[in-house]
Motif scaffolding. Structure first.
Motif, mmCIF file in Angstrom:
data_model
loop_
_atom_site.group_PDB
_atom_site.id
_atom_site.type_symbol
_atom_site.label_atom_id
_atom_site.label_comp_id
_atom_site.label_asym_id
_atom_site.label_seq_id
_atom_site.Cartn_x
_atom_site.Cartn_y
_atom_site.Cartn_z
ATOM 1 N N ILE A 97 0.864 -1.181 0.000
ATOM 2 C CA ILE A 97 0.000 0.000 0.000
ATOM 3 C C ILE A 97 0.898 1.228 0.000
ATOM 4 C CG2 ILE A 97 -1.728 1.303 1.287
ATOM 5 C CD1 ILE A 97 -2.844 -1.375 2.221
ATOM 6 N N THR A 98 0.751 2.029 -1.050
ATOM 7 C CA THR A 98 1.615 3.191 -1.252
ATOM 8 C C THR A 98 0.768 4.456 -1.384
ATOM 9 O OG1 THR A 98 1.519 2.990 -3.652
ATOM 10 C CG2 THR A 98 3.269 1.742 -2.515
ATOM 11 N N GLU A 99 1.427 5.554 -1.576
ATOM 12 C CA GLU A 99 0.732 6.814 -1.820
ATOM 13 C C GLU A 99 -0.130 6.710 -3.079
ATOM 14 O OE1 GLU A 99 1.781 11.513 -2.554
ATOM 15 O OE2 GLU A 99 3.248 10.244 -1.547
ATOM 16 N N ASP A 100 0.346 5.968 -4.084
ATOM 17 C CA ASP A 100 -0.449 5.770 -5.302
ATOM 18 C C ASP A 100 -1.773 5.074 -4.994
ATOM 19 O OD1 ASP A 100 1.447 6.985 -6.887
ATOM 20 O OD2 ASP A 100 2.370 5.098 -7.541
ATOM 21 N N THR A 101 -1.755 4.144 -4.047
ATOM 22 C CA THR A 101 -2.978 3.444 -3.649
ATOM 23 C C THR A 101 -3.962 4.428 -3.029
ATOM 24 O OG1 THR A 101 -1.522 1.586 -3.080
ATOM 25 C CG2 THR A 101 -3.837 1.392 -2.473
ATOM 26 N N PHE A 102 -3.468 5.308 -2.176
ATOM 27 C CA PHE A 102 -4.325 6.332 -1.573
ATOM 28 C C PHE A 102 -4.862 7.275 -2.641
ATOM 29 C CE2 PHE A 102 -2.231 4.889 2.247
ATOM 30 C CZ PHE A 102 -3.232 4.982 3.200
ATOM 31 N N ASP A 103 -4.018 7.642 -3.601
ATOM 32 C CA ASP A 103 -4.455 8.524 -4.684
ATOM 33 C C ASP A 103 -5.558 7.872 -5.514
ATOM 34 O OD1 ASP A 103 -2.631 10.395 -3.836
ATOM 35 O OD2 ASP A 103 -1.163 9.962 -5.409
ATOM 36 N N GLN A 104 -5.433 6.555 -5.761
ATOM 37 C CA GLN A 104 -6.455 5.819 -6.507
ATOM 38 C C GLN A 104 -7.786 5.880 -5.760
ATOM 39 O OE1 GLN A 104 -5.762 1.604 -6.879
ATOM 40 N NE2 GLN A 104 -7.509 1.305 -8.219
ATOM 41 N N ALA A 105 -7.764 5.625 -4.470
ATOM 42 C CA ALA A 105 -8.995 5.678 -3.675
ATOM 43 C C ALA A 105 -9.584 7.085 -3.693
ATOM 44 C CB ALA A 105 -8.723 5.228 -2.243
ATOM 45 N N ALA A 106 -8.733 8.089 -3.599
ATOM 46 C CA ALA A 106 -9.205 9.477 -3.625
ATOM 47 C C ALA A 106 -9.859 9.806 -4.966
ATOM 48 C CB ALA A 106 -8.051 10.423 -3.332
ATOM 49 N N ARG A 107 -9.268 9.327 -6.079
ATOM 50 C CA ARG A 107 -9.853 9.563 -7.406
ATOM 51 C C ARG A 107 -11.225 8.897 -7.510
ATOM 52 N NH1 ARG A 107 -4.687 8.548 -8.971
ATOM 53 N NH2 ARG A 107 -5.194 6.446 -9.681
ATOM 54 N N TYR A 108 -11.325 7.645 -7.064
ATOM 55 C CA TYR A 108 -12.603 6.943 -7.104
ATOM 56 C C TYR A 108 -13.632 7.674 -6.254
ATOM 57 C CZ TYR A 108 -10.529 2.769 -9.281
ATOM 58 O OH TYR A 108 -9.924 1.886 -10.126
ATOM 59 N N ASN A 109 -13.175 8.224 -5.154
ATOM 60 C CA ASN A 109 -14.099 8.874 -4.252
ATOM 61 C C ASN A 109 -14.622 10.200 -4.804
ATOM 62 O OD1 ASN A 109 -15.578 8.765 -1.796
ATOM 63 N ND2 ASN A 109 -14.255 10.384 -1.024
ATOM 64 N N LEU A 110 -13.965 10.762 -5.799
ATOM 65 C CA LEU A 110 -14.485 11.979 -6.415
ATOM 66 C C LEU A 110 -15.897 11.762 -6.935
ATOM 67 C CD1 LEU A 110 -11.390 13.284 -8.411
ATOM 68 C CD2 LEU A 110 -12.375 14.257 -6.325
ATOM 69 N N ALA A 111 -16.167 10.567 -7.438
ATOM 70 C CA ALA A 111 -17.487 10.263 -7.982
ATOM 71 C C ALA A 111 -18.505 9.935 -6.886
ATOM 72 C CB ALA A 111 -17.394 9.083 -8.951
ATOM 73 N N LEU A 112 -18.026 9.536 -5.706
ATOM 74 C CA LEU A 112 -18.931 9.095 -4.643
ATOM 75 C C LEU A 112 -19.080 10.091 -3.491
ATOM 76 C CD1 LEU A 112 -17.785 5.379 -4.377
ATOM 77 C CD2 LEU A 112 -19.879 6.248 -5.432
ATOM 78 N N SER A 113 -18.045 10.852 -3.221
ATOM 79 C CA SER A 113 -18.013 11.803 -2.098
ATOM 80 C C SER A 113 -18.324 11.153 -0.754
ATOM 81 C CB SER A 113 -18.983 12.964 -2.344
ATOM 82 O OG SER A 113 -18.622 13.669 -3.504
ATOM 83 N N ALA A 114 -17.769 9.988 -0.526
ATOM 84 C CA ALA A 114 -17.923 9.313 0.767
ATOM 85 C C ALA A 114 -17.120 10.064 1.822
ATOM 86 C CB ALA A 114 -17.445 7.869 0.665
ATOM 87 N N ASP A 115 -17.548 9.960 3.066
ATOM 88 C CA ASP A 115 -16.864 10.630 4.166
ATOM 89 C C ASP A 115 -15.625 9.877 4.649
ATOM 90 O OD1 ASP A 115 -18.731 12.694 4.196
ATOM 91 O OD2 ASP A 115 -20.023 11.634 5.607
ATOM 92 N N TYR A 116 -15.555 8.580 4.344
ATOM 93 C CA TYR A 116 -14.459 7.737 4.817
ATOM 94 C C TYR A 116 -13.955 6.867 3.680
ATOM 95 C CZ TYR A 116 -16.468 8.875 9.360
ATOM 96 O OH TYR A 116 -16.947 9.542 10.453
ATOM 97 N N PHE A 117 -12.677 6.478 3.780
ATOM 98 C CA PHE A 117 -12.207 5.408 2.914
ATOM 99 C C PHE A 117 -11.265 4.502 3.679
ATOM 100 C CE2 PHE A 117 -9.136 8.743 1.716
ATOM 101 C CZ PHE A 117 -7.934 8.063 1.695
ATOM 102 N N VAL A 118 -11.243 3.269 3.214
ATOM 103 C CA VAL A 118 -10.420 2.220 3.808
ATOM 104 C C VAL A 118 -9.599 1.610 2.698
ATOM 105 C CG1 VAL A 118 -10.486 -0.077 4.867
ATOM 106 C CG2 VAL A 118 -12.060 1.703 5.646
#
Length: 150
Positions: A97-118
């Protein structure tokens, strides 16, 4: 399959000439048992049986649109009004799990606007709260209590 940093669960695993399959209690079908799927099923079971997230409010491997691209999220927990509360990204245990993994989750979350990610690979798990005002996220010591009992 590799032992993960999750409790043990009673999974239904079957095999045929094409390989091994695990029963997904959300999708209600057998799916190919890959290392990533092994992690995803542990996380889903953890959400249901340890965090008490309602099974009916969990989505697995649904397609979303990120910009002009169609992507699939691993797990999303919705509220009773179908708003995404938590987005989870699962990786195989051998994927760091790297910064790229966090960036991927953040990009996906742009479409969902969830308050949390795991983010988890089954060995390391990170739970974060997103602060949209300051455009950052903070790490949590445990999964959020999304459905408090009243």
């Amino acid at each position: 399959m590799q032992e993960l940093n999750f409790p043990e669960y009673d999974f239904t695993i079957t095999s045929d000439a094409k390989g091994d399959y695990i029963y997904d209690i959300i999708r209600k079908k057998n799916v190919r048992l890959t290392p990533e799927e092994w992690v995803r099923q542990h996380l889903v079971h953890y959400f249901i049986f340890n965090c008490n997230y309602p099974q009916s409010l969990i989505g697995v491997e649904k397609q979303i649109k990120v910009g002009n691209l169609h992507k699939r999220f691993d797990v999303v927990v919705f509220n009773r009004n179908a708003k995404a509360l938590l987005l989870a990204e699962c990786k195989a245990p051998d994927i760091e799990i790297t910064e790229d993994t966090f960036d991927q989750a953040a990009r996906y979350n742009l479409a969902l606007s969830a308050d949390y990610f795991v983010i988890t690979n089954g060995i390391d798990t990170f739970s974060c709260k997103i602060d949209y005002n300051y455009k950052r996220y903070s790490f949590l010591s445990e999964f959020p209590n999304l459905f408090s009992k009243k």
